[in-house]
Motif scaffolding. Sequence first.
Motif, PDB file in Angstrom:
ATOM      1  N   PRO A  84     -34.877 -49.424   9.971  1.00 38.80           N
ATOM      2  CA  PRO A  84     -35.831 -50.677  10.291  1.00 38.80           C
ATOM      3  C   PRO A  84     -36.427 -51.583  11.354  1.00 38.80           C
ATOM      4  CG  PRO A  84     -36.159 -49.857   8.292  1.00 38.80           C
ATOM      5  CD  PRO A  84     -34.791 -49.968   8.634  1.00 38.80           C
ATOM      6  N   LEU A  85     -35.475 -52.636  11.208  1.00 34.16           N
ATOM      7  CA  LEU A  85     -35.216 -53.864  11.794  1.00 34.16           C
ATOM      8  C   LEU A  85     -35.081 -52.960  13.907  1.00 34.16           C
ATOM      9  CD1 LEU A  85     -35.651 -56.560  11.602  1.00 34.16           C
ATOM     10  CD2 LEU A  85     -33.320 -56.665  11.013  1.00 34.16           C
ATOM     11  N   TRP A  86     -33.484 -52.388  13.425  1.00 36.14           N
ATOM     12  CA  TRP A  86     -32.941 -51.641  14.858  1.00 36.14           C
ATOM     13  C   TRP A  86     -35.141 -51.064  15.776  1.00 36.14           C
ATOM     14  CZ3 TRP A  86     -29.275 -51.476  18.670  1.00 36.14           C
ATOM     15  CH2 TRP A  86     -29.945 -50.342  19.595  1.00 36.14           C
ATOM     16  N   GLU A  87     -35.417 -50.498  14.680  1.00 36.12           N
ATOM     17  CA  GLU A  87     -36.308 -49.841  15.880  1.00 36.12           C
ATOM     18  C   GLU A  87     -37.251 -50.698  16.027  1.00 36.12           C
ATOM     19  OE1 GLU A  87     -37.392 -46.589  16.052  1.00 36.12           O
ATOM     20  OE2 GLU A  87     -35.279 -45.254  15.646  1.00 36.12           O
ATOM     21  N   LEU A  88     -37.543 -51.130  15.210  1.00 36.06           N
ATOM     22  CA  LEU A  88     -38.358 -52.720  15.827  1.00 36.06           C
ATOM     23  C   LEU A  88     -37.582 -53.159  16.686  1.00 36.06           C
ATOM     24  CD1 LEU A  88     -40.908 -54.503  15.304  1.00 36.06           C
ATOM     25  CD2 LEU A  88     -39.234 -56.631  13.787  1.00 36.06           C
ATOM     26  N   TYR A  89     -36.741 -53.781  16.916  1.00 33.96           N
ATOM     27  CA  TYR A  89     -36.708 -54.744  17.759  1.00 33.96           C
ATOM     28  C   TYR A  89     -36.898 -52.985  19.394  1.00 33.96           C
ATOM     29  CZ  TYR A  89     -34.689 -58.844  16.482  1.00 33.96           C
ATOM     30  OH  TYR A  89     -34.340 -60.457  16.118  1.00 33.96           O
ATOM     31  N   LYS A  90     -36.486 -51.964  18.910  1.00 33.78           N
ATOM     32  CA  LYS A  90     -36.178 -50.823  19.863  1.00 33.78           C
ATOM     33  C   LYS A  90     -37.520 -50.980  20.700  1.00 33.78           C
ATOM     34  CE  LYS A  90     -35.356 -46.085  21.081  1.00 33.78           C
ATOM     35  NZ  LYS A  90     -35.938 -44.963  20.128  1.00 33.78           N
ATOM     36  N   GLU A  91     -38.697 -50.496  19.586  1.00 31.24           N
ATOM     37  CA  GLU A  91     -39.992 -50.569  20.288  1.00 31.24           C
ATOM     38  C   GLU A  91     -40.652 -51.831  21.456  1.00 31.24           C
ATOM     39  OE1 GLU A  91     -43.653 -49.499  20.392  1.00 31.24           O
ATOM     40  OE2 GLU A  91     -42.115 -47.785  19.629  1.00 31.24           O
ATOM     41  N   HIS A  92     -40.383 -53.230  20.503  1.00 26.90           N
ATOM     42  CA  HIS A  92     -40.248 -54.313  21.359  1.00 26.90           C
ATOM     43  C   HIS A  92     -39.934 -54.967  22.561  1.00 26.90           C
ATOM     44  CE1 HIS A  92     -41.299 -58.448  21.408  1.00 26.90           C
ATOM     45  NE2 HIS A  92     -39.940 -59.079  21.805  1.00 26.90           N
TER      46      HIS A  92
ATOM     47  N   ASN B 102     -47.240 -58.693  20.356  1.00 26.81           N
ATOM     48  CA  ASN B 102     -47.022 -58.660  18.943  1.00 26.81           C
ATOM     49  C   ASN B 102     -46.384 -59.932  18.840  1.00 26.81           C
ATOM     50  OD1 ASN B 102     -48.872 -56.721  18.388  1.00 26.81           O
ATOM     51  ND2 ASN B 102     -47.290 -55.562  17.044  1.00 26.81           N
ATOM     52  N   ASP B 103     -46.375 -60.530  17.401  1.00 33.57           N
ATOM     53  CA  ASP B 103     -46.035 -61.640  17.242  1.00 33.57           C
ATOM     54  C   ASP B 103     -44.581 -61.157  17.029  1.00 33.57           C
ATOM     55  OD1 ASP B 103     -44.741 -64.297  16.444  1.00 33.57           O
ATOM     56  OD2 ASP B 103     -46.542 -64.473  15.325  1.00 33.57           O
ATOM     57  N   PHE B 104     -43.658 -61.548  16.937  1.00 38.28           N
ATOM     58  CA  PHE B 104     -42.053 -60.806  16.794  1.00 38.28           C
ATOM     59  C   PHE B 104     -41.674 -61.089  15.985  1.00 38.28           C
ATOM     60  CE2 PHE B 104     -37.894 -59.206  18.243  1.00 38.28           C
ATOM     61  CZ  PHE B 104     -37.912 -57.602  17.783  1.00 38.28           C
ATOM     62  N   SER B 105     -41.219 -63.041  16.025  1.00 42.34           N
ATOM     63  CA  SER B 105     -41.521 -63.594  14.298  1.00 42.34           C
ATOM     64  C   SER B 105     -41.749 -62.957  13.082  1.00 42.34           C
ATOM     65  CB  SER B 105     -40.992 -64.463  15.201  1.00 42.34           C
ATOM     66  OG  SER B 105     -42.384 -65.111  14.558  1.00 42.34           O
ATOM     67  N   GLN B 106     -42.685 -62.937  13.169  1.00 43.44           N
ATOM     68  CA  GLN B 106     -43.529 -62.424  11.875  1.00 43.44           C
ATOM     69  C   GLN B 106     -43.236 -60.385  11.971  1.00 43.44           C
ATOM     70  OE1 GLN B 106     -44.792 -64.907  10.843  1.00 43.44           O
ATOM     71  NE2 GLN B 106     -46.540 -63.647   9.628  1.00 43.44           N
ATOM     72  N   GLU B 107     -43.236 -60.154  12.998  1.00 37.50           N
ATOM     73  CA  GLU B 107     -43.062 -58.319  12.297  1.00 37.50           C
ATOM     74  C   GLU B 107     -41.815 -58.511  12.235  1.00 37.50           C
ATOM     75  OE1 GLU B 107     -44.656 -55.806  13.205  1.00 37.50           O
ATOM     76  OE2 GLU B 107     -46.362 -56.643  13.718  1.00 37.50           O
ATOM     77  N   ILE B 108     -40.795 -59.233  12.827  1.00 36.08           N
ATOM     78  CA  ILE B 108     -39.430 -59.348  11.517  1.00 36.08           C
ATOM     79  C   ILE B 108     -39.290 -59.995  10.412  1.00 36.08           C
ATOM     80  CG2 ILE B 108     -36.763 -60.126  11.980  1.00 36.08           C
ATOM     81  CD1 ILE B 108     -37.827 -60.671  15.502  1.00 36.08           C
ATOM     82  N   LYS B 109     -40.026 -60.601   9.585  1.00 34.61           N
ATOM     83  CA  LYS B 109     -40.117 -61.114   8.941  1.00 34.61           C
ATOM     84  C   LYS B 109     -40.451 -59.971   7.952  1.00 34.61           C
ATOM     85  CE  LYS B 109     -40.871 -66.375   9.827  1.00 34.61           C
ATOM     86  NZ  LYS B 109     -41.424 -67.395  10.013  1.00 34.61           N
ATOM     87  N   ARG B 110     -41.702 -59.009   8.418  1.00 37.30           N
ATOM     88  CA  ARG B 110     -42.190 -58.099   8.074  1.00 37.30           C
ATOM     89  C   ARG B 110     -41.000 -57.138   7.752  1.00 37.30           C
ATOM     90  NH1 ARG B 110     -44.136 -53.374   8.666  1.00 37.30           N
ATOM     91  NH2 ARG B 110     -43.524 -53.663  11.272  1.00 37.30           N
TER      92      ARG B 110
END
Length: 168
Positions: free
Chosen positions: A68-76, A83-91
């Motif tokens: 899920p974290l890999w997908e978040l970084y890829k999408e970002h 979006n607030d990337f730091s908040q997305e990472i925390k979530r």
Amino acid sequence: ADEVLKRSVELIRQYERIFSLYDFDSQVSKLNREGKVEGANAELIELIEFSKKVSIQSDGAFDITIQPLWELYKEHFENESQNDFSQEIKRTIGLVGSKNVVVDGDDVSFVVKNMAISFNGIAQGYITDKVAEYLKSQGFENTLIDIGEYRASGPQSNNEPWRIGLLN
């Protein structure tokens, strides 16, 4: 030799049908999509259990639930998300933790909804080892395997060690 090579390729494909993120029907894809797999292959369970041990030994530095974290970084980075990337990472970080992958007999499930696993950090080596074991069982003592990971056994036919070079 042709039959052994053909069977080696079949082994690789068999393991890809278990571990691939890109094959919709693989057991990993099903687990990631549905949060559980009933009647999982022994190899999937073996690699999950081994990965969980490595995660503990590495104090979480290696963790198959990183997907899920890999997908978040890829999408970002692909879409330059505003979006607030730091908040997305925390979530998203709450979805990471192999302790939340449960193996019960031949059933595998996630404790936390929307978790996902990736064997990208370990499957190639695992498959390489399985092909090496198969080749050895067929009488091949001197081999060099390269399927994304390397494994050498015995010397070359001229008795020199195998050499693997890296360009640049």
